[in-house]
Write an enzyme that holds these catalytic residues in place. Structure first.
Site, PDB file in Angstrom:
ATOM      1  N   SER A 236      10.724   7.296 -11.263  1.00  0.00           N
ATOM      2  CA  SER A 236       9.327   6.913 -10.985  1.00  0.00           C
ATOM      3  C   SER A 236       9.238   5.483 -10.436  1.00  0.00           C
ATOM      4  O   SER A 236       8.771   4.585 -11.111  1.00  0.00           O
ATOM      5  CB  SER A 236       8.454   7.085 -12.233  1.00  0.00           C
ATOM      6  OG  SER A 236       9.073   6.598 -13.398  1.00  0.00           O
TER       7      SER A 236
ATOM      8  N   LYS B  18      18.544   6.242 -18.673  1.00  0.00           N
ATOM      9  CA  LYS B  18      17.281   6.828 -19.155  1.00  0.00           C
ATOM     10  C   LYS B  18      17.521   8.129 -19.921  1.00  0.00           C
ATOM     11  O   LYS B  18      17.036   8.306 -21.033  1.00  0.00           O
ATOM     12  CB  LYS B  18      16.344   7.130 -17.970  1.00  0.00           C
ATOM     13  CG  LYS B  18      15.915   5.926 -17.162  1.00  0.00           C
ATOM     14  CD  LYS B  18      14.944   6.306 -16.057  1.00  0.00           C
ATOM     15  CE  LYS B  18      15.535   7.230 -15.005  1.00  0.00           C
ATOM     16  NZ  LYS B  18      16.669   6.670 -14.247  1.00  0.00           N
TER      17      LYS B  18
ATOM     18  N   GLY C 181      13.297   3.597 -14.467  1.00  0.00           N
ATOM     19  CA  GLY C 181      14.416   2.707 -14.169  1.00  0.00           C
ATOM     20  C   GLY C 181      15.267   3.329 -13.072  1.00  0.00           C
ATOM     21  O   GLY C 181      15.032   4.471 -12.648  1.00  0.00           O
TER      22      GLY C 181
ATOM     23  N   ASN D 139     -17.141  -3.364  35.346  1.00  0.00           N
ATOM     24  CA  ASN D 139     -17.028  -4.793  35.692  1.00  0.00           C
ATOM     25  C   ASN D 139     -16.157  -4.980  36.942  1.00  0.00           C
ATOM     26  O   ASN D 139     -15.466  -4.062  37.380  1.00  0.00           O
ATOM     27  CB  ASN D 139     -16.438  -5.552  34.500  1.00  0.00           C
ATOM     28  CG  ASN D 139     -16.527  -7.044  34.670  1.00  0.00           C
ATOM     29  OD1 ASN D 139     -17.380  -7.548  35.403  1.00  0.00           O
ATOM     30  ND2 ASN D 139     -15.627  -7.755  34.013  1.00  0.00           N
TER      31      ASN D 139
ATOM     32  N   GLY E  57      -8.840  -4.867  22.380  1.00  0.00           N
ATOM     33  CA  GLY E  57      -8.676  -3.507  22.856  1.00  0.00           C
ATOM     34  C   GLY E  57      -7.333  -2.868  22.613  1.00  0.00           C
ATOM     35  O   GLY E  57      -7.191  -1.673  22.790  1.00  0.00           O
ATOM     36  N   HIS E  58      -6.325  -3.638  22.202  1.00  0.00           N
ATOM     37  CA  HIS E  58      -4.992  -3.048  22.076  1.00  0.00           C
ATOM     38  C   HIS E  58      -4.981  -1.933  21.054  1.00  0.00           C
ATOM     39  O   HIS E  58      -5.701  -1.963  20.076  1.00  0.00           O
ATOM     40  CB  HIS E  58      -3.974  -4.105  21.643  1.00  0.00           C
ATOM     41  CG  HIS E  58      -4.122  -5.374  22.379  1.00  0.00           C
ATOM     42  ND1 HIS E  58      -4.019  -5.437  23.738  1.00  0.00           N
ATOM     43  CD2 HIS E  58      -4.402  -6.616  21.967  1.00  0.00           C
ATOM     44  CE1 HIS E  58      -4.214  -6.679  24.120  1.00  0.00           C
ATOM     45  NE2 HIS E  58      -4.457  -7.416  23.064  1.00  0.00           N
TER      46      HIS E  58
END
Lengths: 615, 300
Positions: free
Chosen positions: A529, A461, A455, A153, A101-102
């Protein structure tokens, strides 16, 4: 139980039990197993031995321990995963998804609820309806569970008081109306001694309703009348044994007979059912739930992912949806990232754009969101790379429920429920043009490609890209250089450096590069990227061989020491957030087309190496 | 329209699982243990791919201490259905003196079962292996997925299991990783016996009660299957009517006293039984949570 009863044909009911910590869920399950004679003597003996060893429960047997399995959870005293339990009575076999249930385990509850017919939601009579109770009810209803049991319950601890029970039922009823939950059956229980579990409670004569077990044995199930819904069968696999061409799959709804007219989707090709083969037998018909093979009377292009459907009730086909997405993974859902979507036997690439809102499952409030974290539930728009056959989840779980899979790790990261199609794919046609990429490439006498330099910042680059372009132009090539920094000054000016925005940045660069490749150019992209997933998505935009990934491999120590723009110093000082290599990851390419180890290499030789690759 | 029974539904689910694996994996294998669960699983595979035989080989890990009648049954079954059988063994273990009497059970299991299994999976490059495990058998299995990912070292990480919703199984994996797939996950022992009765499935005769030469050890009866059986001082094999609920290495598989010689009689005993079936296996009882440990190491 007498043998003849056990051999009778019984139905199958799947249920999920959920409750907060200490509501007595495991005890109730243990009680159900005990009452149906599903606990065996040696399991009991082993339990005694284990209890003694762990020194926890002492001499007494805790029913909860019967159902708490893994070492890790015993040590922590919690239940960490969905466990499946089984019991049967003379009337039905029961499969129980026992879920913790957590809050952090929404993932498990959603998993258990996805196949459940009935949800049993436990409440401690002393505590009443809690935030967690509401969340469990909402989640199970969201996942399409149409019958809820509110099991109140520990009634013995409130003196078996009817007033207490009625107050809890009224309280829950209020929430149920607000959340538009399905009908609820409320039962007052004492799991520890079994009151109203299998036998009516003598202590609660005021309860005129059913016992829990009786309810589970007799509640009507949708799937007992599969023929009421239109026929649908997703094709899993084509059986070509002995020239058969049997379309093998499990019927998700409806009834199919030899001679029925059907269509195979998403193409919508018509045919007629010539044979139905279930198991090793020729049959005249088959129904929802059965795994079967259908042989069509005409040669139809059908394979894994096709859906065979009744001619008079065609399914919907679309490539853009609004869907409820439940996020299941530690790494968040990012807008713009491409994921694999599996629905039935269909697989597509899906991009989330955008997340419309996130739901606070405790208050049902809609909150603005740009991403979804683990256990978040949100409503998103999804764009797919192809048409799929689907149904709204509320109508059909099998054709409305999907999972999202990470393209790099292959982890199952999300689950989704289709609400509706945003627009019909049939209305959208890509304009076909007479002058195409091949024509433009011939005119320029070159092979259009994208050279993608990735890179760390400062790896070299842009310098390499610049020299490469000069050499290409000198050789008579038609080129364009897309520099990450420059693109951020224009097209991507609205983007920052969060993971989310980095994904969008790379996606836009890739789309622009694709247009330029289509124009016949050799495109050089210079962009950090940092994520594999986006580089892979970029690659998939291009035809095989068009995408040349170049890893400009300069070690962090070197670029940091060089630090031409002074950025690393700022990042180390905490003045720049989300800086790749410092507090944002760089995922090294696994198999780049060209790997430039720049240490000890001149810019000239790096450019020449690339030029050689391109020739 | 008649509604589907629980056996019909279990059968349909298992067939669906078999077909998903064949559609999505490159090189699956069926782990054939010759027992009743394997026999039910074989019937389901025959149905899934009818009229062709199942499109994958069958791997039996032979410990060298299998009951003789298991091997006879294996060879008969393979012939009857035209199956491709691969037998994995570790003969070198016996040379080093590894045996079920002297070697502690965890080491014995690793040497004669787990290690040869892993070696065979690696050697043939299988990327998915069907196993007959059921979730009702043992607590750690109750939480395992139908499609269960294994690392390139064949290890199971219970904390990193993929969520498995609806009937959408994720069969994707990295190179070197593999899947263990359990088509019988949701079957119970009673379901297995009822299906055997319904489908009239042939089993190893040891499942049915007959007079057999046995000795009593602790609370178990052990079959003296050949002259390698090591008797304790004072032990004399006697003829008793016994049957087995599970089969493995004969010196480690306990029989129970029974006169149930037909499937119907076994179902009658199973329904009233107060003992779970793995109880006959010394292998599982040796340490608390031993199955979870073995599974993490790559055992089925």
């Amino acid at each position: 139980m007498p043998v003849q009863e056990a051999r009778e044909h019984r139905g199958l009911l799947r249920l999920i039990t959920c409750g907060s910590v200490d509501d007595g869920k495991s005890t109730l399950l243990g009680r159900l197993l005990l009452e149906t004679h599903s606990i065996l003597e040696d399991q009991f003996t082993a339990l005694r031995a284990d209890s003694g060893r762990a020194g926890g429960a002492g001499a007494g047997i805790d029913l909860a321990w019967l159902v708490d399995g893994l070492m890790a959870e015993r040590e922590q005293g919690i239940t960490i995963d969905v466990a499946y339990r089984f019991f049967h009575t003379a009337k039905r076999k029961f499969i129980v998804a026992d879920t913790p249930g957590h809050e952090q385990y929404t993932r498990n509850m959603v998993t258990g609820a996805s196949t459940a017919d009935v949800a049993v939601i436990l409440v401690d009579a002393r505590k009443g309806v809690l935030t967690q109770t509401r969340r469990h009810a909402y989640l199970t209803a969201l996942l399409g569970v149409r019958r809820l049991v509110l099991a109140v319950n520990k009634m013995d601890l409130v003196g078996h008081a009817r007033e207490r029970f009625d107050a809890i039922v009224a309280d829950f009823g209020e929430f149920a109306r607000q959340a538009q939950l399905p009908p609820v059956t409320a039962i007052p229980l004492v799991a520890t001694n079994g009151d109203n579990v299998a036998t009516a409670s003598a202590a609660m004569p005021w309860h005129a309703g059913t016992t829990l077990l009786n309810y589970l044995e007799t509640v009507a199930l949708d799937d007992e009348e599969p023929a009421k819904r239109p026929f649908r069968m997703p094709v899993q696999w084509v059986n070509r044994a002995q020239g058969l061409r049997g379309l093998a799959g499990q019927i998700v709804s409806g009834l199919v007979r030899v001679g029925d007219h059907v269509q195979v989707w998403p193409a919508g090709t018509e045919s007629v059912v010539a044979r139905v083969i279930t198991g090793q037998d020729e049959r005249q018909s088959a129904v929802g739930g059965q795994s079967t093979q259908i042989v069509l009377g005409t040669e139809v292009d059908a394979g894994r992912g096709s859906v065979v459907a009744a001619l008079e009730h065609p399914p919907q086909v679309a490539d853009q949806f609004e869907a409820t997405v439940i996020w299941l993974h530690e790494a968040p859902l990012l807008q713009g990232r491409s994921y694999l979507l599996k629905i039935g036997t269909q697989l597509a690439a899906a991009t989330v754009a955008p997340v419309r809102y996130r739901v606070n499952v405790n208050t049902l409030e809609q909150l603005a969101a740009e991403r979804l974290e683990l256990n978040d539930i949100g409503v998103c728009e999804l764009a797919l790379d192809r048409d799929i056959v689907f149904a709204p989840y509320a109508e059909d779980r099998a054709l409305g429920g999907f999972v999202l899979i990470d393209r790099v790790t292959n982890a199952t990261v999300g689950a989704g429920l289709i609400r509706f199609a945003l627009r019909r794919a049939a209305n959208l046609h890509r304009q076909l043009l007479d002058v195409d990429k091949a024509v433009r490439a011939r005119q320029k006498a070159q092979r259009p490609r994208v050279v993608w330099l990735t890179g760390l910042s400062g790896a070299g680059k842009s310098t390499i890209a610049n020299l490469l372009e000069r050499k290409l132009v000198a050789g008579g090539r038609h080129t364009y250089l897309l520099d990450g920094d420059n693109v951020r000054l224009g097209l991507n000016r609205d983007l920052g450096f969060s993971a989310q925005d980095r994904v969008a940045n790379v996606r836009r660069i890739a789309e622009v590069a694709k247009l330029m490749v289509d124009a016949g150019l050799i495109v050089i992209v210079s962009a950090i990227s940092p994520f594999r997933a986006e580089r892979r998505t970029a690659r998939e935009l291009f035809e095989p061989g068009e995408f040349v990934e170049v890893f400009v491999d300069t070690p962090l120590e070197v670029v940091e020491q060089r630090d031409a723009k002074g950025l690393y110093r700022k990042a180390r000082a905490g003045l720049l957030k989300n800086f790749t290599g410092i507090d944002s990851p760089y995922e090294v390419p696994e198999s780049p087309e060209v790997h430039l180890r720049t240490t000890g290499m001149s810019v000239e030789s790096a450019a020449l190496q690339l030029l050689a690759y391109l020739d | 329209m008649t509604t589907l029974t629980h056996l019909d539904r279990l059968e349909a689910e298992s067939i669906h699982i078999f077909r998903e694996v064949v559609a999505e994996c490159e090189n699956p294998v069926f782990l054939y243990s010759i027992g009743k669960d394997s026999s039910v699983m074989l019937r389901l595979a025959l149905k899934a791919f009818h009229p062709a035989p199942p499109p994958f080989p069958f791997l039996h890990v032979a410990s060298g201490w299998d009951f003789r009648s298991m091997l006879e049954h294996r060879d008969r079954t393979v012939r009857e259905h035209g199956l491709r059988l691969i037998v994995a063994e570790n003969p070198e273990a016996a040379v080093r003196g590894i045996n079920p009497f002297d070697t502690p059970t965890p080491e014995y299991t690793r040497e004669v079962l787990t290690d040869p299994l892993k070696a065979a999976l690696d050697r043939h490059g299988f990327d998915a292996a069907f196993g007959g495990a059921r979730r009702d058998e043992e607590v750690s299995r109750a939480k395992e997925r139908v499609f269960s990912l294994r690392s390139s070292q064949h290890r199971w990480d219970p904390r990193a299991q993929r969520p498995e919703l609806w009937q959408l199984y994720n069969a994707r994996k990295q190179r070197g990783e593999s899947l263990r797939v359990f088509p019988l996950s949701n079957w119970t022992e009673l379901d297995i016996w009822q299906y055997i009765a319904r489908e009239d499935i042939a089993l190893v005769p040891l499942y049915f009660a007959a007079e057999r030469p046995v000795v009593e050890r602790g609370e178990q009866w052990l079959l003296v299957d050949d002259d390698r059986m090591r008797l304790l001082p004072g032990e004399v094999p006697t003829l008793r009517s016994v049957r087995f609920r599970t089969l493995g290495c004969y010196p480690l598989s306990g029989a129970l006293a029974s006169r149930a010689s037909t499937v119907e009689e076994i179902i009658a005993e199973t329904v009233v039984s107060r003992r779970s079936e793995r109880q006959g296996r010394a292998v599982d009882r040796d340490q608390t949570a031993s199955m979870e440990r073995k599974k993490q190491e790559g055992y089925f």
